[in-house]
Write an enzyme that holds these catalytic residues in place. Structure first.
Site, PDB file in Angstrom:
ATOM      1  N   LYS A 127      38.166  42.787  48.570  1.00  0.00           N
ATOM      2  CA  LYS A 127      38.644  43.105  47.224  1.00  0.00           C
ATOM      3  C   LYS A 127      40.152  42.961  47.210  1.00  0.00           C
ATOM      4  O   LYS A 127      40.794  43.064  48.251  1.00  0.00           O
ATOM      5  CB  LYS A 127      38.288  44.552  46.862  1.00  0.00           C
ATOM      6  CG  LYS A 127      38.261  44.811  45.371  1.00  0.00           C
ATOM      7  CD  LYS A 127      36.912  44.450  44.796  1.00  0.00           C
ATOM      8  CE  LYS A 127      36.868  44.602  43.303  1.00  0.00           C
ATOM      9  NZ  LYS A 127      35.473  44.544  42.812  1.00  0.00           N
ATOM     10  N   ASP A 167      37.845  41.285  38.051  1.00  0.00           N
ATOM     11  CA  ASP A 167      37.471  42.705  37.980  1.00  0.00           C
ATOM     12  C   ASP A 167      38.271  43.223  36.776  1.00  0.00           C
ATOM     13  O   ASP A 167      38.661  42.418  35.917  1.00  0.00           O
ATOM     14  CB  ASP A 167      37.827  43.433  39.291  1.00  0.00           C
ATOM     15  CG  ASP A 167      37.128  44.786  39.433  1.00  0.00           C
ATOM     16  OD1 ASP A 167      35.975  44.826  39.867  1.00  0.00           O
ATOM     17  OD2 ASP A 167      37.733  45.834  39.086  1.00  0.00           O
TER      18      ASP A 167
HETATM   19  N1  GLU Z   1      34.377  42.563  40.543  1.00  0.00           N
HETATM   20  C1  GLU Z   1      32.959  42.344  40.566  1.00  0.00           C
HETATM   21  C2  GLU Z   1      32.297  43.424  41.400  1.00  0.00           C
HETATM   22  O1  GLU Z   1      32.767  44.533  41.415  1.00  0.00           O
HETATM   23  C3  GLU Z   1      32.566  40.922  40.921  1.00  0.00           C
HETATM   24  C4  GLU Z   1      33.055  40.396  42.222  1.00  0.00           C
HETATM   25  C5  GLU Z   1      32.738  38.922  42.468  1.00  0.00           C
HETATM   26  O2  GLU Z   1      32.113  38.288  41.634  1.00  0.00           O
HETATM   27  O3  GLU Z   1      33.153  38.456  43.519  1.00  0.00           O
HETATM   28  O4  GLU Z   1      31.275  43.246  42.018  1.00  0.00           O
END
Ligand code: GLU
Length: 447
Positions: A127, A167
């Site tokens: 992340k 996100d």
């Molecule tokens: N931010 C999204 C999550 O919390 C998607 C992450 C992604 O698609 O890599 O899963």
């Protein structure tokens, strides 16, 4: 309660990561679930799999300098936590929000490991983000910020290494600027380096809708498992961003009535059901506040400033805004008002006390790791399409998403049963997600 060895591990996490309260919370929740697994699998403890999982493989913190529209230099902090790559390249979104600091990025990265594992697809966990506040910034400022962010992060990411996405605060527009800068710096059209792209430059059908649609599918499965459905149910969705909007869209298609949604200014209650076209116009096109929705909707809707949307009576609650938005008190209110199911569209939106209250009274509780995994799962489908230079239809992509959500739901229930905790989706998701990662880590040796 924590098993003795797990309690030592948790104390160590507290000591090694001082002040990172969201990260502590996310770790504790997983450790509370996996006690029974250690009894069955002593090999995990022998190889210190849990200690290793709690320590990110790599953490990158960097300066993001940029110039605002008045010509003033601004400095933000950028993060990428590459948490675990046992199952595949690090995968997870970028969050741009003033609250972002290392503890938030680590909690999100940690959750992402298990969520991604639960999808059954080959993606590790990571992340990133920044404390940059996009609110009130012009399109040019956003572009300059994204370009500066990518100018550092490009050297750490790649189709086989680490694949960011969106996100909070990072949608298709930002992904476009980020990908454009990556392409420019590297001179490579490496579509699979980032997901959530626009359809004109390598994006996938249904990726935009996937988190919300997936969460609605997951709750639909939970309701069916209890012999009921969305039909005739009042649903409250918090937030009004990407996850909330597409949750509302799919819940409506599945027969539920979404009577309230919110933003940081307050909530709107609309007994006849949220007018989705109007909501999209106000929030996505014009980027205005909830009050504007109520003004334009006329007599049907009321805007309630500064209050918690969880005071609106409903049968199904779908928190889709941010972490810790359902407190113990909110959970009590929901239960008192007859709520029977909760599906987490956001990451960790329910506090530990809230979860305890829901579980005590037998509310069907779908934790984010399972219920919102449709977004990242569809990102993995986007990577598949990019790798094969293919693009699938909307119908096919949605049917894949639906099947993935059904499988996750079934696996959570089956695992919870296997470990003697029938109906406990939190335990099912944590145990199932953990085991797949742990087995891969054992197989890969001391990584
Ligand atoms: N931010 C999204 C999550 O919390 C998607 C992450 C992604 O698609 O890599 O899963």
């Amino acid at each position: 309660m924590l098993h003795e060895r797990l309690s030592e591990i948790y104390d160590n996490v507290l000591r090694r990561n001082p002040g990172e309260i969201e990260f502590h919370q996310a770790v504790r929740e997983v450790l509370e679930s996996i006690g029974p697994v250690l009894g069955k699998h002593p090999e995990y403890a022998e190889s210190k799999i849990i200690e290793r999982i709690c320590e990110p493989e790599r953490q990158i913190i960097f300066r993001v300098p940029w110039e605002d529209d008045r010509g003033e230099v601004q400095i933000n902090r950028g993060f990428r936590v590459e948490f675990n790559s046992a199952l595949g390249p690090y995968k997870g979104g970028l969050r741009f929000h003033p609250s972002v600091y290392l503890g938030i990025v680590k909690f999100l990265g940690f959750e992402q490991i298990f969520k991604n594992s639960l999808t059954g697809l080959p993606i590790g966990g990571g992340k990133g983000g920044s404390d940059f506040d996009p609110k009130g910034r012009s399109r040019h400022e956003i572009m300059r910020f994204c370009q500066s962010f990518m100018t550092e992060i490009y050297r750490h990411i790649g189709e086989y290494t680490d694949v960011p996405a969106g996100d909070i605060g990072v949608g298709q527009r930002e992904i476009g600027y980020l990908f454009g800068q990556y392409k420019r710096i590297t001179n490579r059209y490496e579509s699979g380096v980032i997901t959530g792209k626009g359809l004109s430059y390598g994006g996938a059908q249904v990726r935009t809708e996937a988190t919300g649609y997936g969460c609605a599918f997951f709750v639909d499965e939970m309701l069916k498992a209890r012999g009921t459905s969305f039909e005739g149910k009042r649903v409250v969705v918090s937030g009004s961003g990407n996850v909330a909007v597409y949750t509302i869209e799919k819940v409506q298609q599945l027969g539920g009535t979404v009577i309230a949604c919110s933003d940081s200014s307050g909530y709107v209650v609309d007994d006849k059901g949220i007018d989705l076209a109007l909501l999209k116009q106000v929030k996505q096109v014009e980027r205005r506040r909830m009050a504007t929705y109520a003004e334009r909707r006329g007599g049907n809707a009321t805007f309630v400033p500064g209050a918690s949307v969880w005071e609106v009576p409903c049968e199904v609650a779908m928190p889709s805004a941010t972490q810790n938005e359902i407190t113990g008190r909110d959970a009590e209110t929901l239960v008192r008002n007859g709520c029977i199911a909760v599906g987490e569209g956001a990451n960790m939106p329910t506090t530990p006390e809230g979860i305890r209250i829901f579980e005590e009274v037998g509310v069907a509780f779908g934790p984010g790791k399972a219920a919102n995994a449709g977004g990242v799962a569809t990102s993995a489908l986007e990577m598949q399409q990019n790798a094969s230079r293919d693009s699938w239809t909307f119908e096919f992509s949605e049917s894949r998403l639906r099947q993935i959500m059904r499988d996750i739901h079934a696996r959570c229930l089956q695992t919870a049963d296997e470990y003697g905790m029938p109906g406990d989706y939190v335990a099912g998701a944590n145990i199932d997600g953990f085991k797949r990662v742990a087995d891969a880590m054992l197989a890969l040796g001391l990584i």
